[in-house]
Design an enzyme around this catalytic site. Structure first.
Site, short mmCIF file in Angstrom:
data_model
loop_
_atom_site.label_atom_id
_atom_site.label_comp_id
_atom_site.label_asym_id
_atom_site.label_seq_id
_atom_site.Cartn_x
_atom_site.Cartn_y
_atom_site.Cartn_z
N SER A 409 0.83 -1.21 0.00
CA SER A 409 0.00 0.00 0.00
C SER A 409 0.86 1.25 0.00
O SER A 409 0.32 2.36 -0.04
CB SER A 409 -0.93 0.00 1.21
N HIS A 430 -2.76 -2.79 -5.79
CA HIS A 430 -3.17 -2.48 -4.42
C HIS A 430 -4.67 -2.66 -4.24
O HIS A 430 -5.44 -1.80 -4.67
CB HIS A 430 -2.71 -1.04 -4.08
N GLU A 442 -5.91 -0.03 -7.05
CA GLU A 442 -4.91 0.98 -7.43
C GLU A 442 -3.79 0.23 -8.16
O GLU A 442 -3.17 -0.67 -7.58
CB GLU A 442 -4.38 1.64 -6.16
N ASN A 480 -3.35 6.63 -0.20
CA ASN A 480 -2.75 6.72 1.14
C ASN A 480 -1.87 7.95 1.29
O ASN A 480 -1.71 8.47 2.39
CB ASN A 480 -1.95 5.45 1.45
#
Ligand code: CAA
Length: 693
Positions: A409, A430, A442, A480
């Protein structure tokens, strides 16, 4: 090719809608339907009519692109066609293959009968666009399925598989060849006489109970999270059951007009098209030409690995899971079985589906078991050395054509790829937790990742029903990287005077599925302490990390799993806890911060505007290709309210100048990393939108 073609079978006219790809009911198609119906109705050789579409779509509904233009209201309008069909002196049967959605299903509901293919899907998904069925759907559906069931179906906005639609009374018949079956049915009806049009049927609403409906209303609207359409849908269904049909239709039309001109529809329309645009990556081969992925390997049988395995197995793709020990594999297997069992018990999947999926998932401790796989996804914990070791081994045991993906991540894909001899085939994939539920994927491109590798992952994403978005390789990728600002500011707000209840109330009032602090309690704070330690060491010199989490963990408050974190928990119920307040107040005092009342609006701006600012920096750096891609990430991966269009769309709605001004203030307080993006400042000054960047 005309938008509607006619063939005849004996005395039956078969009218086929032909507006690829999905028979959206734009002006041309509506005009074609109007013309061909008029001809067929006036043709003495024709005794009944079948209306059908393509294998992919009977019709996906109104042409969303036309909304807000004159075309949407140009005659013949959908309602005009429906009245014509409903009042026709010859029976009309809809033969449905593929999807019948929105205005498409509404058109079918005005026909005298409906025959659907077993694989067809029927629904009124307008709510997902911030709308309600504006062509009689709220008036006709209750007459087939009853008031509360109709409201449930329309508010959920989820199409029903043919069998469920048949059981509910929406489809009259299911047939492998719906056109042939519809011709047979139309022939019978031409002899027997037409059934009563749906709009005149009363049996399902005759005993409509106002009190029962009102009692059900809160349950119906439970998941609305600030969306306006669900409540208006409930109002329309109520009107449909308490007023004469023509009045109910007029009521529905007014409610539709109100929603179609509102900001939520604009936002949701943006989300719809942004998701579709995100699938298109310049320079990457079309998914149809991508190398096929027929088998998948997964490294790690934990929560993430298991969830990912389920996703592939659900799509009929065999999965081999690798873990270090047999007992880890057995534990992972049990978790997968429990998850499937829960879905079976809930009735969301049949037992055969569970059996079939479990059959496709095998486990081994031997990497040689991956010799023939086309794609391997590593899903072990976040440790670069471990990942490099795994990728080195994968490089040895897999075929040279195999794609090697990491579910990291935040770690550097290039560094992971450097452990292999095929960096062009290494990529980030991801998934979001729980992987079998969350829609976002992702896709992270390393410096050397080839367009073919990206194309293959985008193609498989479609098969496994995920929403793929391409991200560049940086710490935290698209989502993130932005999230850090949101969670950090939530803590600063606490230090300055807000309470956890206020922060979460504002975030949830904004429409987030869960506030940032409740979310942290859910995921547990003990694990994040380690990551925070590392981050502290690499933070810019002008920045300070808040210490609320550390203080709570010291006090044994690690989140829901310990029964207390920001809140105290009774089961899952969160309860404000004076001890938390005391810990936070002590922290503020030790930092010399004078606590103050913080207005809700300030809390909102400070939580959400930094997302927009960091998103703008990602655009500047090319980490995200388009603002819509960032919105797609946040709506599908982070519970950002779709009716606000995603953070970038929202930022534009509130004004990029205001976002920049907030960033300016936060930079003074928190450090230069928070300073306004230059791209955003330029757009704000020039009065331009993201698309004009
Ligand atoms: N209007 C205009 N364009 C549409 C459309 C619609 N209703 N539905 C799909 N499209 C377009 C998509 O934008 C896409 O275009 P591009 O190829 O240019 O990107 C193309 O058709 C194919 O769509 P998908 O890529 O989404 O294909 P899919 O196979 O994954 O999904 C679908 C097909 C299930 C029909 C999906 O597109 C979908 O859910 N469409 C929206 C359905 C909908 O919401 N209908 C209600 C419309 S509002 C209404 O009808 C109001 C009313 O009451 C009168």
């Amino acid at each position: 090719m005309p938008s509607v073609t006619r063939t005849t079978e004996g005395k039956i006219a078969v009218l086929t809608m032909n507006a690829p790809p999905v028979n959206a009911l734009g002006t041309d198609l509506r005009a074609g339907i109007g013309e061909e119906f008029a001809l067929a109705l006036n043709d003495p050789e024709i005794s009944a009519i079948v209306l059908t579409g393509s294998d992919r779509a009977f019709s996906a509904g109104a042409d969303v692109r036309e909304f807000g233009t004159d075309k949407a209201v140009a005659e013949p309008r959908l309602k005009t066609l429906e009245s014509m069909i409903e009042g026709a002196n010859k029976p009309v049967v809809a033969a449905i293959s593929g999807v019948a959605l929105g205005g498409g299903l509404e058109l079918a509901l005005s026909c005298h009968a409906r025959v659907a293919a077993p694989t067809a899907r029927l629904g009124l998904p307008e709510v997902n666009l911030g709308l309600l069925p504006g062509a009689g759907g709220t008036v006709r559906l209750p007459r087939l399925v009853g008031a509360i069931r109709a409201a449930e179906i329309i508010i959920a906005g989820k199409p029903l598989p043919a069998a469920a639609a048949h059981e509910a009374g929406i489809a009259d018949e299911i047939a492998e060849d719906p056109v042939a079956a519809a011709v047979t049915l139309a022939t019978e009806l031409a002899i027997k006489g037409k059934p009563t049009p749906v709009i005149e049927r009363e049996d399902k609403i005759a005993d409509f109970d106002t009190d029962a409906f009102e009692a059900a209303r809160p349950g119906l609207l439970k998941k609305s999270r600030g969306a306006l359409a669900p409540a208006r849908i409930a109002d329309c269904v109520f009107a449909a059951c308490t007023r004469p049909p023509q009045e109910a239709l007029a009521f529905e039309e007014e409610a539709f007009k109100e929603l179609v001109t509102g900001s939520q529809h604009r936002a949701l329309k943006h989300v719809f098209f942004a998701e579709r645009q995100a699938r298109k990556v310049p320079g990457v081969p079309d998914p149809k030409e991508a190398a096929e992925i027929a088998s998948v390997g997964i490294i790690g049988s934990g929560l993430m690995g298991g969830g990912i395995a389920m996703v592939f197995a659900n799509a009929g793709i065999p999965v081999t899971i690798i873990d270090v020990a047999e007992d880890s594999l057995a534990k992972g297997r049990r978790m997968i079985e429990t998850n499937y069992q829960r879905s079976v018990d809930r009735g969301s999947i049949p037992q055969e589906k569970m059996d079939r999926s479990l059959y496709l998932i095998t486990g081994t401790t031997d990497y040689e078991g991956l010799g023939e796989t086309d794609l391997v996804i590593e899903a072990v914990f976040e440790n670069m050395e471990l990942k490099q070791d795994i990728f080195g081994r994968l490089d040895q045991v897999t075929r040279p054509e195999a794609i090697l993906a990491s579910n990291t991540s935040s770690l550097d894909i290039d560094q992971i790829a450097s452990a292999t001899s095929r960096p062009e085939k290494v990529i980030g994939a991801h998934f979001f937790s729980p992987a079998n539920v969350m829609k976002l994927l992702e896709v992270v491109k390393g410096t050397k990742t080839s367009p073919e590798t990206i194309g293959a992952i985008f193609a498989i994403a479609q098969r496994i029903a995920k929403v793929p978005v391409l991200a560049g390789n940086c710490d935290g990728f698209i989502g993130n990287r932005m999230l850090q600002y949101y969670t950090a500011e939530a803590e600063y707000l606490l230090e300055e005077g807000a309470t956890p209840e206020q922060v979460d109330r504002v975030a949830e009032g904004f429409g987030m599925a869960m506030g940032p602090l409740a979310m942290r309690d859910l995921s547990g704070m003990d694990t994040s302490i380690r990551i925070r330690e590392i981050r502290r060491k690499t933070m810019p010199a002008d920045e300070r990390m808040a210490e609320v989490v550390e203080r709570l963990v010291e006090a044994g408050r690690i989140g829901q799993k310990s029964g207390k974190g920001y809140y105290r928990y009774e089961g899952r119920k969160r309860i404000p806890d004076p001890e938390t307040t005391r810990i936070i107040e002590e922290l503020s005092a030790s930092l010399g911060i004078e606590r103050r009342e913080i207005p809700d609006e300030e809390v909102r701006d400070r939580l959400f505007m930094p997302l927009v600012n960091e998103g703008a920096k990602e655009l500047e750096e090319g980490i995200a290709l388009r603002a819509g891609d960032i919105d797609t990430v946040w709506v599908n991966g982070y519970g950002f309210p779709a009716h606000r269009g995603g953070p970038m769309f929202w930022g534009q709605e509130v004004g990029l100048d205001r976002v920049a001004a907030t960033a300016e203030r936060l930079a003074e307080k928190n450090g230069q990393r928070w300073a306004p993006s230059q791209l955003m400042v330029r757009l704000a000054t020039e009065g331009k939108s993201w698309d004009q960047a």
